[in-house]
Design a protein around this motif. Structure first.
Motif, PDB file in Angstrom:
ATOM      1  N   GLN A  92       0.831  -1.215   0.000  1.00  0.00           N
ATOM      2  CA  GLN A  92       0.000   0.000   0.000  1.00  0.00           C
ATOM      3  C   GLN A  92       0.864   1.263   0.000  1.00  0.00           C
ATOM      4  O   GLN A  92       0.579   2.228  -0.715  1.00  0.00           O
ATOM      5  CB  GLN A  92      -0.924  -0.004   1.222  1.00  0.00           C
ATOM      6  N   SER A  93       1.921   1.251   0.815  1.00  0.00           N
ATOM      7  CA  SER A  93       2.813   2.412   0.850  1.00  0.00           C
ATOM      8  C   SER A  93       3.484   2.638  -0.496  1.00  0.00           C
ATOM      9  O   SER A  93       3.668   3.777  -0.947  1.00  0.00           O
ATOM     10  CB  SER A  93       3.868   2.228   1.952  1.00  0.00           C
ATOM     11  N   HIS A  94       3.871   1.536  -1.147  1.00  0.00           N
ATOM     12  CA  HIS A  94       4.526   1.638  -2.453  1.00  0.00           C
ATOM     13  C   HIS A  94       3.570   2.186  -3.506  1.00  0.00           C
ATOM     14  O   HIS A  94       3.950   3.044  -4.316  1.00  0.00           O
ATOM     15  CB  HIS A  94       5.038   0.263  -2.876  1.00  0.00           C
ATOM     16  N   LEU A  95       2.321   1.725  -3.482  1.00  0.00           N
ATOM     17  CA  LEU A  95       1.356   2.153  -4.494  1.00  0.00           C
ATOM     18  C   LEU A  95       0.946   3.607  -4.306  1.00  0.00           C
ATOM     19  O   LEU A  95       0.732   4.330  -5.289  1.00  0.00           O
ATOM     20  CB  LEU A  95       0.117   1.255  -4.446  1.00  0.00           C
ATOM     21  N   GLN A  96       0.835   4.065  -3.043  1.00  0.00           N
ATOM     22  CA  GLN A  96       0.380   5.428  -2.786  1.00  0.00           C
ATOM     23  C   GLN A  96       1.527   6.402  -2.557  1.00  0.00           C
ATOM     24  O   GLN A  96       1.293   7.609  -2.465  1.00  0.00           O
ATOM     25  CB  GLN A  96      -0.568   5.436  -1.584  1.00  0.00           C
ATOM     26  N   GLY A  97       2.728   5.891  -2.418  1.00  0.00           N
ATOM     27  CA  GLY A  97       3.879   6.762  -2.249  1.00  0.00           C
ATOM     28  C   GLY A  97       4.084   7.276  -0.848  1.00  0.00           C
ATOM     29  O   GLY A  97       5.038   8.017  -0.593  1.00  0.00           O
ATOM     30  N   GLU A  98       3.203   6.934   0.080  1.00  0.00           N
ATOM     31  CA  GLU A  98       3.333   7.332   1.474  1.00  0.00           C
ATOM     32  C   GLU A  98       2.493   6.396   2.339  1.00  0.00           C
ATOM     33  O   GLU A  98       1.696   5.614   1.842  1.00  0.00           O
ATOM     34  CB  GLU A  98       2.887   8.786   1.669  1.00  0.00           C
ATOM     35  N   THR A  99       2.690   6.510   3.649  1.00  0.00           N
ATOM     36  CA  THR A  99       2.000   5.644   4.599  1.00  0.00           C
ATOM     37  C   THR A  99       0.835   6.378   5.243  1.00  0.00           C
ATOM     38  O   THR A  99       0.969   7.547   5.627  1.00  0.00           O
ATOM     39  CB  THR A  99       2.977   5.177   5.691  1.00  0.00           C
ATOM     40  N   HIS A 100      -0.309   5.705   5.351  1.00  0.00           N
ATOM     41  CA  HIS A 100      -1.493   6.255   5.989  1.00  0.00           C
ATOM     42  C   HIS A 100      -1.943   5.319   7.113  1.00  0.00           C
ATOM     43  O   HIS A 100      -1.747   4.102   7.026  1.00  0.00           O
ATOM     44  CB  HIS A 100      -2.635   6.420   4.980  1.00  0.00           C
ATOM     45  N   PRO A 101      -2.586   5.859   8.160  1.00  0.00           N
ATOM     46  CA  PRO A 101      -3.066   4.999   9.256  1.00  0.00           C
ATOM     47  C   PRO A 101      -4.010   3.892   8.790  1.00  0.00           C
ATOM     48  O   PRO A 101      -4.014   2.799   9.359  1.00  0.00           O
ATOM     49  CB  PRO A 101      -3.773   5.994  10.181  1.00  0.00           C
ATOM     50  N   VAL A 102      -4.805   4.176   7.754  1.00  0.00           N
ATOM     51  CA  VAL A 102      -5.763   3.161   7.303  1.00  0.00           C
ATOM     52  C   VAL A 102      -5.056   1.932   6.728  1.00  0.00           C
ATOM     53  O   VAL A 102      -5.636   0.845   6.674  1.00  0.00           O
ATOM     54  CB  VAL A 102      -6.732   3.775   6.256  1.00  0.00           C
ATOM     55  N   HIS A 103      -3.802   2.087   6.307  1.00  0.00           N
ATOM     56  CA  HIS A 103      -3.061   0.943   5.769  1.00  0.00           C
ATOM     57  C   HIS A 103      -2.958  -0.171   6.806  1.00  0.00           C
ATOM     58  O   HIS A 103      -3.078  -1.352   6.470  1.00  0.00           O
ATOM     59  CB  HIS A 103      -1.659   1.369   5.329  1.00  0.00           C
ATOM     60  N   SER A 104      -2.703   0.194   8.049  1.00  0.00           N
ATOM     61  CA  SER A 104      -2.567  -0.810   9.106  1.00  0.00           C
ATOM     62  C   SER A 104      -3.870  -1.574   9.296  1.00  0.00           C
ATOM     63  O   SER A 104      -3.876  -2.797   9.433  1.00  0.00           O
ATOM     64  CB  SER A 104      -2.156  -0.157  10.426  1.00  0.00           C
ATOM     65  N   PHE A 105      -4.985  -0.828   9.318  1.00  0.00           N
ATOM     66  CA  PHE A 105      -6.280  -1.492   9.498  1.00  0.00           C
ATOM     67  C   PHE A 105      -6.580  -2.435   8.342  1.00  0.00           C
ATOM     68  O   PHE A 105      -6.989  -3.583   8.552  1.00  0.00           O
ATOM     69  CB  PHE A 105      -7.397  -0.464   9.633  1.00  0.00           C
ATOM     70  N   LEU A 106      -6.403  -1.959   7.118  1.00  0.00           N
ATOM     71  CA  LEU A 106      -6.719  -2.792   5.956  1.00  0.00           C
ATOM     72  C   LEU A 106      -5.827  -4.028   5.890  1.00  0.00           C
ATOM     73  O   LEU A 106      -6.298  -5.132   5.603  1.00  0.00           O
ATOM     74  CB  LEU A 106      -6.578  -1.968   4.678  1.00  0.00           C
TER      75      LEU A 106
END
Length: 212
Positions: A92-106
């Motif tokens: 997810q971080s690679h595809l969006q270029g940054e890390t978001h809190p929702v990444h952990s939940f998903l």
């Protein structure tokens, strides 16, 4: 005894690879798998050993097989989950270029669905362990964010009384709703302590030894 030159060369090459930041994300996923397997084995093996020899009937071989099976299931599931979770977070971080809190939940949601979806004793214990801690954490987060008023007195004694009252009520009148391992523990504590025949099964043994 010194290691052969070929082995030393291989170790140097591996160590050089491990230090390259370029491969850090992929290597972190692999090490996560390793740590999940080790941690799962460390947690489950002692628990399975104690619970099996305390409450499970059968031969020594059957008991050892049950311990190994429980340890393997816990260890492999946790290893696969950590691998999946870290891999999905990295993706997810690679595809969006940054890390978001929702990444952990998903990532946790999908990992849990893929790895812990089978309704068995091991997964039930792990999920119930997590559930109690998640509820505690959400309550604390609610107070921290101002969604829940901060109590003016310590609610822990009331919480404790409620938990123990409910679990004993369920045990006495709705026992099948409780997990089998909890049923076994509570039977030992609250029912087996009502039965004895002499000093041997009053103080030394839980139940009388069969006549030889």
């Amino acid at each position: 005894m010194a290691a052969p030159p070929q082995l030393r060369g291989l170790l140097l090459a591996v160590n050089a690879l491990l230090r390259k930041r370029r491969y850090h994300t992929a290597l972190a996923v692999i090490k996560g798998f390793r740590n999940g397997a080790v941690y799962g084995a460390k947690i489950r093996a002692p628990h399975a050993l104690v619970m099996t020899f305390l409450f499970r009937s059968g031969s020594l071989r059957e008991k050892l097989r049950a311990i190994l099976k429980a340890t393997y299931t816990h260890s492999s599931n946790l290893a696969c989950f950590v691998f999946t979770y870290k891999g999905l977070c990295a993706l997810q971080s690679h595809l969006q270029g940054e890390t978001h809190p929702v990444h952990s939940f998903l990532a946790g949601f999908l990992g849990g669905l893929l790895v812990f979806r089978e309704n068995n004793n091991i997964n039930s214990q792990i999920n119930m362990y997590l559930l109690s801690r998640v509820l505690f954490a959400l309550c604390r987060l609610g107070v921290e964010k101002g969604y829940i008023p901060e109590p003016k007195w310590d609610p822990f004694p009331l919480f404790t009384a409620l938990v123990w009252g409910l679990v004993l009520w369920l045990f006495e009148y709705h026992r099948p709703t409780l997990q089998p391992s909890l049923q076994s523990s509570m039977t030992y504590l609250y029912e087996d302590s009502n039965v004895w025949h002499d000093i041997s099964d009053f103080l030394i043994y839980n139940k009388s030894r069969p006549s030889e």
